[in-house]
Design a protein around this motif. Structure first.
Motif, PDB file in Angstrom:
ATOM      1  N   SER A  64       0.833  -1.198   0.000  1.00  0.00           N
ATOM      2  CA  SER A  64       0.000   0.000   0.000  1.00  0.00           C
ATOM      3  C   SER A  64       0.871   1.253   0.000  1.00  0.00           C
ATOM      4  CB  SER A  64      -0.929   0.011   1.227  1.00  0.00           C
ATOM      5  OG  SER A  64      -1.883  -1.026   1.144  1.00  0.00           O
ATOM      6  N   ALA A  65       1.942   1.238   0.793  1.00  0.00           N
ATOM      7  CA  ALA A  65       2.869   2.378   0.815  1.00  0.00           C
ATOM      8  C   ALA A  65       3.570   2.533  -0.526  1.00  0.00           C
ATOM      9  CB  ALA A  65       3.888   2.201   1.941  1.00  0.00           C
ATOM     10  N   ARG A  67       2.438   1.592  -3.484  1.00  0.00           N
ATOM     11  CA  ARG A  67       1.469   2.121  -4.448  1.00  0.00           C
ATOM     12  C   ARG A  67       1.233   3.619  -4.238  1.00  0.00           C
ATOM     13  NH1 ARG A  67      -0.851  -3.298  -4.059  1.00  0.00           N
ATOM     14  NH2 ARG A  67      -1.839  -2.740  -2.084  1.00  0.00           N
ATOM     15  N   GLU A  68       1.112   4.017  -2.984  1.00  0.00           N
ATOM     16  CA  GLU A  68       0.841   5.426  -2.676  1.00  0.00           C
ATOM     17  C   GLU A  68       1.959   6.339  -3.170  1.00  0.00           C
ATOM     18  OE1 GLU A  68       0.230   8.358   1.221  1.00  0.00           O
ATOM     19  OE2 GLU A  68       0.245   6.165   1.471  1.00  0.00           O
ATOM     20  N   HIS A  69       3.196   5.886  -3.074  1.00  0.00           N
ATOM     21  CA  HIS A  69       4.332   6.760  -3.366  1.00  0.00           C
ATOM     22  C   HIS A  69       4.921   6.567  -4.764  1.00  0.00           C
ATOM     23  CE1 HIS A  69       4.106   7.017   1.055  1.00  0.00           C
ATOM     24  NE2 HIS A  69       4.598   8.232   0.857  1.00  0.00           N
ATOM     25  N   THR A  73      -0.553   0.681  -9.511  1.00  0.00           N
ATOM     26  CA  THR A  73      -1.887   0.279  -9.037  1.00  0.00           C
ATOM     27  C   THR A  73      -2.076  -1.232  -8.967  1.00  0.00           C
ATOM     28  OG1 THR A  73      -2.753   0.407 -11.298  1.00  0.00           O
ATOM     29  CG2 THR A  73      -2.942   2.393  -9.934  1.00  0.00           C
TER      30      THR A  73
END
Length: 207
Positions: A64-65, A67-69, A73
């Motif tokens: 998740s980290a 993907r966020e940065h 996706t």
């Protein structure tokens, strides 16, 4: 015959196998048209800061980290598969491990890995070649800490002065030396096996 060590501790990724995390992150960047440096730096940052290496965070926290940065996706399973596929076992290294065992040397893995190492063992049957496996995910320590080396020596029943540690990360090699182990910096197989030939006299292993 000269077998100068009673115990030998091996790093996994970068020594026993290709460095799948680094290479896998680069492959992820290429597949999703992202900057390789960004993806690698993000991966290394959050594999530690989410606690995934230590088993205090989850794989989902880590991805998740990432993907966020990075803007990637893809789901966890897709990304994990790319990473694991880049841990390519080195047969010559595994042969050397087996040769040491045949000469009565205790062998161990000392790795800063997540539970991916367990999955790789299911794929390759790595653990059966070793007397013991230490993995940060289960131990809660890393090779950035002198205590991880001391813990592993104590649990193995090995003395630092009669133990060899092999790793591709210079800082880990330095720390192993600080606790009294003989420590080799693994660069590539040809140079490693030249060092083996000049150190382990009498062992029949030859590549």
């Amino acid at each position: 015959m000269n077998v100068p060590f009673s115990s030998v501790f091996f790093d996994f990724g970068g020594v026993l196998a290709e460095e799948g995390f680094t290479n896998g992150l680069a492959a992820i960047a290429h597949r999703f048209n992202k900057d390789v440096t960004l993806v690698r730096e993000t991966g290394y940052k959050y594999i530690w800061s989410t606690g995934y290496v230590f088993g205090t965070g989850t794989e989902n926290d880590f991805w998740s980290a990432v993907r966020e940065h990075t803007g990637i996706t893809a789901g966890n399973e897709t990304l994990r598969s790319i990473i694991l596929d880049h841990f390519i076992l080195r047969p010559k290294m595994m042969d050397f491990v087996d040769e040491l065992s045949q000469h009565g040397v205790k062998t161990a893995i000392l790795s800063d890995q997540t539970d991916w190492l367990d999955e790789l063992d299911s794929r390759f049957g790595v653990f059966a070649h070793f007397d013991v496996v230490y993995n940060s995910y289960h131990v809660g320590m890393s090779k950035k800490e002198l205590g991880y080396f001391e813990h592993s020596l104590e649990k193995t029943g090995a003395k630092a002065e009669s133990s060899l540690f092999i790793d591709d990360v210079a800082g880990n090699v330095e720390r192993a030396g600080q606790v009294g182990m003989t420590a080799w910096h693994f660069v590539d197989e040809p140079r490693f096996f030249e060092q083996v030939r000049t150190t382990f006299y009498g062992i029949s292993f030859d590549h």
